[in-house]
Design an enzyme around this catalytic site. Structure first.
Site, PDB file in Angstrom:
ATOM      1  N   GLY A   6      82.009  28.311 -16.971  1.00  0.00           N
ATOM      2  CA  GLY A   6      81.436  27.239 -17.668  1.00  0.00           C
ATOM      3  C   GLY A   6      81.251  26.116 -17.252  1.00  0.00           C
ATOM      4  O   GLY A   6      81.236  25.077 -17.491  1.00  0.00           O
ATOM      5  N   GLY A   9      78.867  23.042 -17.599  1.00  0.00           N
ATOM      6  CA  GLY A   9      78.875  22.156 -18.874  1.00  0.00           C
ATOM      7  C   GLY A   9      78.937  20.808 -18.489  1.00  0.00           C
ATOM      8  O   GLY A   9      78.827  20.359 -17.592  1.00  0.00           O
ATOM      9  N   GLN A  10      79.389  20.308 -19.697  1.00  0.00           N
ATOM     10  CA  GLN A  10      79.828  18.666 -19.655  1.00  0.00           C
ATOM     11  C   GLN A  10      81.001  18.362 -18.706  1.00  0.00           C
ATOM     12  O   GLN A  10      81.055  17.206 -18.035  1.00  0.00           O
ATOM     13  CB  GLN A  10      79.905  18.317 -21.043  1.00  0.00           C
ATOM     14  N   ASP A  32      79.240  29.792 -13.386  1.00  0.00           N
ATOM     15  CA  ASP A  32      78.508  29.786 -14.878  1.00  0.00           C
ATOM     16  C   ASP A  32      77.460  30.812 -14.769  1.00  0.00           C
ATOM     17  O   ASP A  32      77.242  31.605 -13.600  1.00  0.00           O
ATOM     18  CB  ASP A  32      77.718  28.276 -14.604  1.00  0.00           C
ATOM     19  N   TYR A 139      83.552  27.565 -34.122  1.00  0.00           N
ATOM     20  CA  TYR A 139      84.299  27.087 -32.881  1.00  0.00           C
ATOM     21  C   TYR A 139      85.579  26.825 -33.250  1.00  0.00           C
ATOM     22  O   TYR A 139      86.509  27.171 -32.387  1.00  0.00           O
ATOM     23  CB  TYR A 139      83.445  25.678 -32.730  1.00  0.00           C
ATOM     24  N   ILE A 169      84.189  14.224 -25.626  1.00  0.00           N
ATOM     25  CA  ILE A 169      84.704  13.564 -24.224  1.00  0.00           C
ATOM     26  C   ILE A 169      83.024  12.843 -24.001  1.00  0.00           C
ATOM     27  O   ILE A 169      81.996  13.317 -24.471  1.00  0.00           O
ATOM     28  CB  ILE A 169      84.540  14.878 -23.295  1.00  0.00           C
TER      29      ILE A 169
HETATM   30  C1  VAH Z   1      82.127  19.272 -30.228  1.00  0.00           C
HETATM   31  N1  VAH Z   1      82.331  17.945 -28.123  1.00  0.00           N
HETATM   32  O1  VAH Z   1      81.603  18.338 -30.589  1.00  0.00           O
HETATM   33  C2  VAH Z   1      82.869  19.076 -28.720  1.00  0.00           C
HETATM   34  C3  VAH Z   1      84.303  18.699 -29.128  1.00  0.00           C
HETATM   35  C4  VAH Z   1      85.913  17.274 -29.886  1.00  0.00           C
HETATM   36  C5  VAH Z   1      84.477  17.781 -30.222  1.00  0.00           C
HETATM   37  O2  VAH Z   1      84.873  20.060 -29.049  1.00  0.00           O
HETATM   38  O3  VAH Z   1      81.968  20.416 -30.910  1.00  0.00           O
END
Ligand code: VAH
Length: 347
Positions: A6, A9-10, A32, A139, A169
Site C-alpha cells: 500500500g 497511499g498517504q 502497490d 475499518y 495523519i
Molecule cells: C481514517 N485517516 O480517517 C484514517 C485514519 C485515524 C483515522 O484511520 O479513516
C-alpha cells in the site's frame, strides 16, 4: 530488506524515504497495485504487489530477501462504509495473507491500527491502550481483528508483530485515502489555493491528529536529499526527519524486542476541532473562510472516536515523544504547500 505494501497511499512514500536514508535506497521496496508517478521510480525500487495474491506476495518476500514488512494496504473508514465487501477483503483476507507470510518467513511485521479501532463505548478523553473496543465501522472492526490476530500470532508462533494506533495523519504532499480525518489535510490546500473550505465535519468535532513529514516534494523537486538541505529545517540534525508519524514508526520498528511490553501502542500528538484549526490558519491567512456541509456518514464515525489517545506506555517503553503541536503543524503545512505549489509551477 523492507517491503512496504500500500506504498502509494498517504504514508508509504514518506516512510520509504526515511527508511532509505537509514538503510540504503535499494533496501526498501515500495509496492502497490497501481503504477506510481515517475519520481517514485527515481527514488528507489518499486514493485507491483497485490496482498490478495498470496503466491505473488510470497515470491516477492523470498526473491527480495525481505525481513521487515510494513503493511499499509487498507480501505479506510469512510470509504469502507460505502464498500464493506472490499474493506472486508482487503483489511481482513489481505491481512491474513500478510500474517501467514510473515510467520512462515520469520519477518518483522508492522501493521498500523488507528483511533478508529475504538468506538462509542470506549472511554473517549483520553482513550487508554487497553479498554473496550466496539468500533462501528468495518475499518475499525478489521483493525481490532488485526491487533488481536497479530498478538495471538506473536504469543503462539513468536511472530515479531508491531502495531501503532495512529491518530488522523496530516500530510503536506500526499493525499489522504478516504478517511474521516481527511478534512484536516484538505483544509490546508484549500486555504492556500482558494481561501475558502467547505468542511464535512461539525465545527466542534474534536479528533486526535498527527503530522507526517514531507516526501514527494523532495523526491519531486530535489531528488533524494536529506532534511539537512531542506530550506525550512536546516537547523535539524540530518538524522532527525522533521515529523512525528514517520519518526514514531521508525523508532518503534527499531526498538529492541525486549523493550516492547505490548505489541500494540497508542501514540498521541495533538487534538483539535475544525473550528480551532480554522482559527490557527486565520492567524496566518486572515481572510480564510470555512463553511460547513456535514457528511452524516463521517460525522457518525467521528462522534464514536476518541478525542485523545493516552500514550504513556509508548513514551515509557520505547521513548515515544511528539514534536508537532497545532501552531507548528499550521506553520509547517502552509509553508510546505505554498512552496510546493510555487516549485510545481516552476517546473
Ligand atoms: C481514517 N485517516 O480517517 C484514517 C485514519 C485515524 C483515522 O484511520 O479513516
Amino acid at each position: 530488506k523492507v517491503l512496504i505494501t500500500g506504498g502509494l497511499g498517504q504514508l508509504g512514500v514518506g516512510l520509504a524515504k526515511s527508511l532509505r536514508r537509514r538503510f540504503g535506497k535499494f533496501n526498501v521496496i515500495l509496492s502497490d497495485i497501481r503504477k506510481p508517478p515517475n519520481h517514485v521510480y527515481n527514488n528507489g525500487p518499486f514493485i507491483f504487489s497485490d496482498i490478495l495474491d498470496y503466491k505473488n506476495l510470497r515470491e516477492i518476500v523470498v526473491n527480495n530477501n525481505i525481513s521487515w514488512l510494513v503493511h499499509y494496504s487498507a480501505v479506510l473508514s469512510a470509504v469502507g462504509e460505502h464498500n464493506v465487501a472490499l474493506a472486508k477483503e482487503v483489511n481482513i483476507t489481505g491481512f491474513h495473507n500478510i500474517l501467514d507470510i510473515a510467520t512462515e518467513h520469520g519477518l518483522r511485521v508492522f501493521v498500523p491500527s488507528t483511533i478508529g479501532a475504538f468506538g462509542p463505548s470506549s472511554p473517549k478523553d483520553p482513550t487508554p491502550d487497553l479498554c473496550v473496543q466496539r468500533p462501528r465501522t468495518i475499518y475499525g472492526v478489521s483493525k481490532v481483528h488485526a491487533e488481536l490476530m497479530g498478538e495471538y500470532y506473536h504469543q503462539r508462533y513468536g511472530l515479531d508483530f508491531r502495531c501503532l494506533r495512529y491518530p488522523g495523519i496530516i500530510s503536506a504532499d500526499s493525499q489522504p485515502g478516504g478517511g474521516t480525518t481527511d478534512y484536516a489535510v484538505q483544509i490546508f490546500h484549500a486555504a492556500v489555493k482558494s481561501g475558502h473550505f467547505e468542511c464535512n465535519l461539525r465545527s466542534d468535532t474534536r479528533l486526535p491528529m498527527m503530522y507526517i513529514g514531507k516526501a514527494n516534494f523532495d523526491a519531486f523537486c530535489f531528488g533524494d536529499i536529506g532534511t539537512e538541505t531542506l530550506p525550512f529545517h536546516s537547523s535539524l540534525p540530518p538524522s532527525t526527519y522533521p515529523d512525528d508519524c514517520i519518526r514514531a514508526t521508525m523508532e518503534f520498528l527499531e526498538a529492541p524486542d525486549d523493550a516492547l511490553v505490548s505489541r500494540t501502542y497508542n501514540i498521541n500528538a495533538m487534538s483539535f476541532t475544525p473550528q480551532e484549526l480554522t482559527r490557527e490558519i486565520q492567524k496566518v491567512l486572515s481572510d480564510f473562510k470555512v463553511t460547513y456541509n456535514v457528511d452524516p456518514v463521517r460525522q457518525a464515525i467521528a462522534d464514536g472516536w476518541p478525542k485523545a489517545l493516552e500514550d504513556s506506555a509508548a513514551r515509557q517503553d520505547w521513548g515515544w515523544k511528539h514534536e508537532y503541536n497545532l501552531p507548528q503543524l499550521v506553520q509547517t503545512m502552509l509553508t510546505h504547500i505554498t512552496l510546493g505549489n510555487k516549485l510545481a509551477r516552476a517546473f
